[in-house]
Design a protein around this motif. Structure first.
Motif, PDB file in Angstrom:
ATOM      1  N   LEU A  76       0.837  -1.207   0.000  1.00 16.16           N
ATOM      2  CA  LEU A  76       0.000   0.000   0.000  1.00 16.16           C
ATOM      3  C   LEU A  76       0.868   1.253   0.000  1.00 16.16           C
ATOM      4  CD1 LEU A  76      -2.932  -0.907   2.403  1.00 16.16           C
ATOM      5  CD2 LEU A  76      -3.043  -0.410  -0.032  1.00 16.16           C
ATOM      6  N   VAL A  77       1.932   1.249   0.819  1.00 15.28           N
ATOM      7  CA  VAL A  77       2.805   2.429   0.846  1.00 15.28           C
ATOM      8  C   VAL A  77       3.487   2.608  -0.501  1.00 15.28           C
ATOM      9  CG1 VAL A  77       4.835   3.443   1.925  1.00 15.28           C
ATOM     10  CG2 VAL A  77       3.122   2.322   3.335  1.00 15.28           C
ATOM     11  N   ALA A  78       3.875   1.488  -1.135  1.00 17.37           N
ATOM     12  CA  ALA A  78       4.516   1.587  -2.452  1.00 17.37           C
ATOM     13  C   ALA A  78       3.545   2.153  -3.484  1.00 17.37           C
ATOM     14  CB  ALA A  78       5.022   0.213  -2.885  1.00 17.37           C
ATOM     15  N   VAL A  79       2.286   1.716  -3.426  1.00 12.39           N
ATOM     16  CA  VAL A  79       1.267   2.269  -4.335  1.00 12.39           C
ATOM     17  C   VAL A  79       1.101   3.756  -4.070  1.00 12.39           C
ATOM     18  CG1 VAL A  79      -1.204   2.264  -4.863  1.00 12.39           C
ATOM     19  CG2 VAL A  79       0.017   0.102  -4.655  1.00 12.39           C
ATOM     20  N   SER A  80       1.085   4.106  -2.790  1.00 16.49           N
ATOM     21  CA  SER A  80       0.936   5.510  -2.427  1.00 16.49           C
ATOM     22  C   SER A  80       2.071   6.341  -3.001  1.00 16.49           C
ATOM     23  CB  SER A  80       0.909   5.629  -0.906  1.00 16.49           C
ATOM     24  OG  SER A  80       1.042   6.965  -0.541  1.00 16.49           O
ATOM     25  N   ARG A  81       3.304   5.805  -2.920  1.00 13.23           N
ATOM     26  CA  ARG A  81       4.441   6.565  -3.430  1.00 13.23           C
ATOM     27  C   ARG A  81       4.290   6.834  -4.923  1.00 13.23           C
ATOM     28  NH1 ARG A  81       8.917   2.671  -1.820  1.00 13.23           N
ATOM     29  NH2 ARG A  81      10.186   3.769  -3.344  1.00 13.23           N
ATOM     30  N   VAL A  82       3.961   5.775  -5.668  1.00  9.45           N
ATOM     31  CA  VAL A  82       3.931   5.959  -7.125  1.00  9.45           C
ATOM     32  C   VAL A  82       2.755   6.838  -7.546  1.00  9.45           C
ATOM     33  CG1 VAL A  82       2.641   3.884  -7.764  1.00  9.45           C
ATOM     34  CG2 VAL A  82       4.324   4.816  -9.327  1.00  9.45           C
ATOM     35  N   THR A 134      -3.998   5.232   0.475  1.00  9.94           N
ATOM     36  CA  THR A 134      -3.109   4.065   0.563  1.00  9.94           C
ATOM     37  C   THR A 134      -2.008   4.314   1.584  1.00  9.94           C
ATOM     38  OG1 THR A 134      -1.968   4.942  -1.364  1.00  9.94           O
ATOM     39  CG2 THR A 134      -3.464   3.108  -1.743  1.00  9.94           C
ATOM     40  N   LEU A 135      -1.559   5.550   1.701  1.00 15.61           N
ATOM     41  CA  LEU A 135      -0.514   5.855   2.676  1.00 15.61           C
ATOM     42  C   LEU A 135      -1.033   5.633   4.094  1.00 15.61           C
ATOM     43  CD1 LEU A 135       2.454   7.265   2.576  1.00 15.61           C
ATOM     44  CD2 LEU A 135       1.224   9.045   3.787  1.00 15.61           C
ATOM     45  N   VAL A 136      -2.224   6.184   4.362  1.00 14.37           N
ATOM     46  CA  VAL A 136      -2.786   6.064   5.708  1.00 14.37           C
ATOM     47  C   VAL A 136      -3.024   4.603   6.059  1.00 14.37           C
ATOM     48  CG1 VAL A 136      -4.846   6.528   7.054  1.00 14.37           C
ATOM     49  CG2 VAL A 136      -3.784   8.363   5.745  1.00 14.37           C
ATOM     50  N   PHE A 137      -3.638   3.853   5.118  1.00 14.81           N
ATOM     51  CA  PHE A 137      -3.930   2.445   5.405  1.00 14.81           C
ATOM     52  C   PHE A 137      -2.641   1.630   5.505  1.00 14.81           C
ATOM     53  CE2 PHE A 137      -8.193   3.649   4.311  1.00 14.81           C
ATOM     54  CZ  PHE A 137      -8.966   2.809   5.093  1.00 14.81           C
ATOM     55  N   GLY A 138      -1.691   1.906   4.611  1.00 15.90           N
ATOM     56  CA  GLY A 138      -0.430   1.170   4.624  1.00 15.90           C
ATOM     57  C   GLY A 138       0.295   1.329   5.944  1.00 15.90           C
ATOM     58  N   PRO A 151      -6.993   3.659  10.684  1.00  9.46           N
ATOM     59  CA  PRO A 151      -6.778   4.740   9.724  1.00  9.46           C
ATOM     60  C   PRO A 151      -6.960   6.124  10.344  1.00  9.46           C
ATOM     61  CG  PRO A 151      -8.090   3.017   8.750  1.00  9.46           C
ATOM     62  CD  PRO A 151      -7.910   2.644  10.184  1.00  9.46           C
ATOM     63  N   PHE A 152      -7.920   6.236  11.274  1.00  4.29           N
ATOM     64  CA  PHE A 152      -8.157   7.557  11.875  1.00  4.29           C
ATOM     65  C   PHE A 152      -7.001   7.937  12.798  1.00  4.29           C
ATOM     66  CE2 PHE A 152     -12.332   5.892  10.811  1.00  4.29           C
ATOM     67  CZ  PHE A 152     -12.798   6.918  10.028  1.00  4.29           C
ATOM     68  N   ILE A 153      -6.569   6.942  13.604  1.00  2.95           N
ATOM     69  CA  ILE A 153      -5.436   7.210  14.495  1.00  2.95           C
ATOM     70  C   ILE A 153      -4.203   7.563  13.672  1.00  2.95           C
ATOM     71  CG2 ILE A 153      -3.898   6.164  16.204  1.00  2.95           C
ATOM     72  CD1 ILE A 153      -6.291   4.352  16.985  1.00  2.95           C
ATOM     73  N   GLU A 154      -3.982   6.781  12.601  1.00  2.00           N
ATOM     74  CA  GLU A 154      -2.802   6.992  11.770  1.00  2.00           C
ATOM     75  C   GLU A 154      -2.850   8.381  11.117  1.00  2.00           C
ATOM     76  OE1 GLU A 154      -0.296   4.504  11.522  1.00  2.00           O
ATOM     77  OE2 GLU A 154       0.753   6.271  10.805  1.00  2.00           O
ATOM     78  N   SER A 155      -4.028   8.752  10.588  1.00  2.00           N
ATOM     79  CA  SER A 155      -4.143  10.077   9.957  1.00  2.00           C
ATOM     80  C   SER A 155      -3.809  11.156  10.956  1.00  2.00           C
ATOM     81  CB  SER A 155      -5.573  10.329   9.448  1.00  2.00           C
ATOM     82  OG  SER A 155      -6.064   9.217   8.805  1.00  2.00           O
ATOM     83  N   PHE A 156      -4.357  10.997  12.163  1.00  5.16           N
ATOM     84  CA  PHE A 156      -4.112  12.015  13.191  1.00  5.16           C
ATOM     85  C   PHE A 156      -2.621  12.113  13.498  1.00  5.16           C
ATOM     86  CE2 PHE A 156      -3.741  13.305  17.650  1.00  5.16           C
ATOM     87  CZ  PHE A 156      -4.385  14.538  17.577  1.00  5.16           C
TER      88      PHE A 156
ATOM     89  N   ASP B 114      11.586   4.205   8.275  1.00  9.55           N
ATOM     90  CA  ASP B 114      10.333   4.339   7.527  1.00  9.55           C
ATOM     91  C   ASP B 114       9.398   3.160   7.772  1.00  9.55           C
ATOM     92  OD1 ASP B 114      11.743   2.392   6.276  1.00  9.55           O
ATOM     93  OD2 ASP B 114      11.377   3.106   4.242  1.00  9.55           O
ATOM     94  N   SER B 115       9.521   2.533   8.939  1.00 10.08           N
ATOM     95  CA  SER B 115       8.680   1.348   9.137  1.00 10.08           C
ATOM     96  C   SER B 115       7.216   1.725   9.228  1.00 10.08           C
ATOM     97  CB  SER B 115       9.113   0.625  10.404  1.00 10.08           C
ATOM     98  OG  SER B 115       8.764   1.400  11.533  1.00 10.08           O
ATOM     99  N   SER B 116       6.939   2.952   9.661  1.00  7.85           N
ATOM    100  CA  SER B 116       5.543   3.350   9.778  1.00  7.85           C
ATOM    101  C   SER B 116       5.446   4.842   9.522  1.00  7.85           C
ATOM    102  CB  SER B 116       5.019   3.050  11.181  1.00  7.85           C
ATOM    103  OG  SER B 116       5.615   3.952  12.080  1.00  7.85           O
ATOM    104  N   GLY B 117       4.230   5.306   9.410  1.00 12.84           N
ATOM    105  CA  GLY B 117       4.024   6.736   9.196  1.00 12.84           C
ATOM    106  C   GLY B 117       4.632   7.545  10.322  1.00 12.84           C
TER     107      GLY B 117
END
Lengths: 496, 169
Positions: A76-82, A134-138, A151-156, B114-117
């Motif tokens: 997911l992070v790789a998809v987000s990057r591209v 994809t970044l948030v979920f990844g 996802p909400f915690i990560e976004s925050f 970069d393991s996590s956000g």
């Protein structure tokens, strides 16, 4: 393939000798087409190349490794990057398409460039959303957060973790607002001025998105080459916008010192504005082009309007003609002589520059007559056309709406050209007035039959058309069916 | 676009993307780059040795750097040298030192945790601070940035190894 008698291929034209102004003009048209094809290739290859370079750099830098053998979070992070990289590149291309770069205008015409800009915009904004989601979920998966609250915690955490991602979040919101307003204006729910103000915030969005690219995006900072590549792109885009959208229009307006000379009523709800200025012979403008006009009055200064010239430029005056469409066009009526004017332009590829056919068919509907009238005048004045080779088709709902009727009749009759006035209420699915008894009924096949009946050699013409978009669509398909190849049909889209 | 150009572009583009996909499948443990303009570095890039202990961390002291540049005889020299990628439990950290003579002119992070956000955000905040400290100290003897201990320690190690390799100390 047997060449059509009056069509000259580029090679034929190069071999021939300039026997008369018509042939010379057709030859320069063929040369221009050669140049345009090459320049178009260069521009499109450059645009595609920028995408390829970015994707190659991403894949070679480990992107394919992450995509092929990572866990769900890594993928997911790789998809987000591209998606982020591609969206950024598309945004830059869109900004260049709207930067009023002269080569883009001459090759495609500003109306087509802006259409490409809109189409790319529909791709870019979803890509940015995919990038964010994809970044948030990844990262939520990598941080082992729950599937619902994660996802909400990560976004925050991301947004509060450092200033750069906060800026990027603001940029995303701005882009979404711009996308929504652009859809609204397409549906006529929003005034042009509001849309324009909101649209300018794209520049802020791009600027706000830059910090996180360099502070967090390893695809931007992997090597000095990659960094230099991106910085070069940003500088080129910023410089293009600054020069062609801001500095050049200001310089041109200051140099030519355009002012309103007089306002002339031109019939029901139509006015012509005559414009004078300095050194107008040095203004690089052709018949069929338009300027974005700003008149220095409190209500018109902040709204630039694209209005075509209704007269071939003669080096002394310019004339634009405007129909009262309810917005600002009405205020032009009361504008005082001497009012200073700021212009952007000239823009538009609706010119005779690419003409390679001797016979010309000019088609106009309603106020679309303005650039067509300028083209007609240029062709007649410059003796580019042999007597009788021009046919004008002028469509209006009512006889009172035939603006410039006497001017056109005069221009046409003096050199034995032909004019067809088509007057009558609109007919659904047809660009012609209702068929008279005994004629082929209106509609797709009927329109072509009636076109062929009035102009038997229609297939040999270079066609120029301007009018409402729906009308032009029907005309284009009729002309094409009647045998005119697409690259000999030219149009100018007014409502964009 | 004309047909020939379209075909050429499609072929070249897909070939480049295909090649990039293949070469990206097995990324080298460290990023090895060609010499930079204006540097005197030479010699092939060697993958930097990194080991992963139980904690996933390694000490890079005394180990060979990833990228050694410069001929020893010519002085003053300028160039760049990459430290090894130092693994942490939050991802690898690797820095490049750009120097002129015995002076460190810049430290560029090639890779940060970069393991996590969260760890991306932390190291992105810490990296400029660490860079400032390193440039001021002209060495790897720099303070740990609070809240970014792992990044800071790995940064110090990668930096120290690069400094050793370039004989800047």
């Amino acid at each position: 393939m047997v060449p059509v008698s009056n069509t000259l291929s580029p090679t034929q034209l190069r071999r021939g000798r300039p026997a008369d102004p018509t042939r010379a003009s057709l030859r320069s048209g063929a040369r221009f087409r050669d140049w345009r094809a090459r320049a178009g290739d260069v521009l499109e290859v450059l645009a595609l190349l920028s995408l390829v370079v970015i994707v190659v750099e991403y894949l070679a830098g480990g992107g394919s490794h992450d995509l092929a053998s990572g866990n769900a979070g890594t993928i997911l992070v790789a998809v987000s990057r591209v998606t982020g990289l591609v969206a950024m590149d598309l945004l830059l291309i869109e900004m260049l398409l709207a930067a009023r770069i002269p080569w883009v205008d001459r090759v495609y015409g500003m109306d087509r460039a802006l259409k490409a800009h809109r189409v790319l915009g529909r791709v870019t904004v979803p890509l940015v959303l995919v990038h964010v989601l994809t970044l948030v979920f990844g990262y939520a998966i990598r941080d082992h957060l729950g599937p619902f609250t994660g996802p909400f915690i990560e976004s925050f955490q991301l947004v509060t973790g450092g200033d750069d991602l906060l800026f990027a979040a603001v940029a995303t919101v701005l882009l979404c607002i711009v996308a929504v307003t652009s859809v609204s204006i397409a549906r006529r729910k929003l005034s042009y001025e509001w849309w324009h103000v909101v649209h300018l915030s794209v520049y802020a969005a791009v600027a706000l998105s830059i910090p996180h690219q360099f502070s967090m995006g390893s695809d931007f900072t992997r090597s000095t080459w990659v960094q230099a590549w991106w910085i070069t792109l940003y500088v080129v885009v910023a410089a293009s916008i600054l020069w062609w959208r801001i500095l050049l229009p200001i310089r041109r307006s200051a140099y030519h010192r355009l002012r309103v000379s007089r306002v002339v009523p031109q019939g029901a709800g139509v006015w012509s504005v005559w414009v004078r200025g300095r050194h107008l012979d040095r203004l690089p403008v052709r018949a069929g082009q338009y300027f974005s006009w700003r008149f220095a009055t409190p209500r018109l200064l902040f709204a630039a309007h694209p209005w075509s010239l209704s007269k071939a430029p003669d080096g002394r005056h310019l004339r634009l003609t405007v129909r009262d469409l309810g917005d600002h066009s009405r205020e032009l009526r009361a504008i005082r002589a001497g009012t200073p004017i700021l212009v952007e332009g000239p823009y538009g590829a609706f010119t005779t520059e690419s003409r390679t056919r001797a016979k010309v068919l000019l088609l106009a509907a309603g106020i679309g007559i303005t650039p067509v009238r300028a083209l007609l005048e240029e062709l007649v004045r410059q003796r580019d056309v042999r007597p009788g080779d021009i046919t004008v088709i002028y469509r209006a709902d009512h006889e009172s709406q035939l603006t410039f009727r006497s001017e056109i009749e005069h221009l046409v009759s003096r050199h034995g050209h032909r004019l067809h006035l088509l007057v009558g209420p609109p007919v659904h699915g047809s660009w012609l007035p209702a068929a008279a008894p005994g004629e082929t009924p209106s509609g797709r096949a009927g329109d072509v039959a009636r076109l062929r009946a009035s102009i038997p050699d229609v297939a040999e013409h270079e066609a120029y058309l301007c009018g409402p978009n729906g009308w032009m669509r029907l005309v284009r398909s009729s002309l094409h069916e009647a045998g005119i190849p697409t690259d000999h049909i030219h149009d100018e889209r007014f409502s964009w | 676009m004309r047909r020939a150009t379209t075909a050429a572009m499609a072929l070249a583009g897909s070939a480049a993307i295909g090649a990039a996909w293949v070469s990206g499948l097995h990324p080298a443990p460290t990023v090895a780059l060609g010499p930079q303009a204006g540097t005197t570095q030479s010699g092939p890039a060697q993958p930097g040795p990194t080991t992963s202990g139980p904690t996933g961390r390694t000490t890079a002291k005394g180990k060979r750097p990833a990228h050694q540049g410069g001929t020893k005889s010519a002085a003053p020299r300028s160039g760049s040298v990459d430290g090894p990628a130092v693994d942490t439990q939050y991802g690898a950290v690797q820095v490049r030192v750009i120097y002129s003579g015995k002076h460190i002119t810049n430290v560029v992070p090639l890779h940060l945790t970069d393991s996590s956000g969260r760890s991306v955000a932390i190291s992105a905040d810490a990296a400029p601070v660490l860079r400032q400290e390193a440039l001021a100290a002209q060495s790897a003897h720099i303070d740990v940035v609070s809240g970014a201990t792992y990044t800071s320690e790995a940064y110090q190690q990668s930096l120290q190894a690069a400094i050793d390799a370039a004989h800047l100390a």
